[in-house]
Design an enzyme around this catalytic site. Structure first.
Site, PDB file in Angstrom:
ATOM      1  N   ASP A 157       0.151   6.789   0.776  1.00  0.00           N
ATOM      2  CA  ASP A 157       1.388   7.413   1.255  1.00  0.00           C
ATOM      3  C   ASP A 157       1.844   8.439   0.220  1.00  0.00           C
ATOM      4  OD1 ASP A 157       1.463   5.861   3.536  1.00  0.00           O
ATOM      5  OD2 ASP A 157       2.709   4.303   2.626  1.00  0.00           O
ATOM      6  N   ASP A 171       1.237   7.953   9.722  1.00  0.00           N
ATOM      7  CA  ASP A 171       2.472   7.287  10.159  1.00  0.00           C
ATOM      8  C   ASP A 171       3.300   8.211  11.042  1.00  0.00           C
ATOM      9  OD1 ASP A 171       1.778   5.091   8.600  1.00  0.00           O
ATOM     10  OD2 ASP A 171       2.881   5.813   6.858  1.00  0.00           O
TER      11      ASP A 171
END
Length: 198
Positions: A157, A171
């Site tokens: 991330d 995401d």
């Protein structure tokens, strides 16, 4: 002469009876014409999925190579920055103790979308499912190939808004696809292109 007229007139009867065959043939052409539309929708689904997957994969490769173990990069002051983080949980960092379960769920989502694609005749649904598929494949790739091990890998991330969880492009694709599916469901549009009203 009357017998001759009858003999000559008899071939007219089969020709009249052949008309339903022509109409049924036309119906066959309509059904076969619907198939290319379905194939085009499937092509859209996999094109969107491939685009989302490649974009996510390339962005993660760049982040791991250039940003990991380095100071965060501020994009919009403190409001948005790029910061490399390894996430063993689900989207936005939830449930880090259930990595394998999230891997199984992502695999199941991919299988369901692949089966649903056979009945797909709606362009908006093709885009929505393509986003879901691309996002699921992006994070599943991390689960399989990244440390600490197969099916337990931590997802990369890097998008870090202020006062919000860190996430990635996969995401984002999953969330956008999910929102689009909710909107389509509210409008009564089904994946096969039919519209229903409750």
């Amino acid at each position: 002469m009357a017998e001759a007229e009858r003999v000559i007139g008899t071939p007219d009867t089969p020709e009249a009876g052949s008309e339903p065959e022509e109409s049924s043939g036309a119906g066959g052409q309509e059904s076969s014409g619907a198939r290319p539309k379905g194939k085009r929708r499937i092509a859209v689904l996999f094109t969107v999925a491939a685009f989302a997957y490649v974009l996510d994969l390339v962005s993660k490769m760049i982040v791991v190579a250039k940003l990991e173990h380095h100071a965060p990069i501020e994009i919009i002051g403190d409001w948005l920055r790029f910061e490399a983080i390894r996430n063993a949980g689900a989207a936005f960092g939830f449930g880090e103790a259930f990595t394998i379960i999230f891997t199984v769920i992502a695999s199941a989502v991919i299988v369901v979308i692949a089966r649903l694609a056979r009945k797909l005749y709606s362009l908006p649904w093709a885009i929505a499912l393509g986003l879901l598929l691309g996002g699921a494949l992006g994070n599943l790739t991390d689960r399989i190939f990244r440390a600490p091990g197969v099916f337990e890998g931590a997802v990369v991330d890097f998008i870090a808004p202020k006062h919000f969880a860190v996430f990635n492009l996969a995401d984002s694709a999953i969330v956008c696809g999910g929102i689009l599916i909710v909107l389509l469901s509210f409008k009564g549009l089904d994946p096969d292109g039919t519209v229903h009203k409750d």
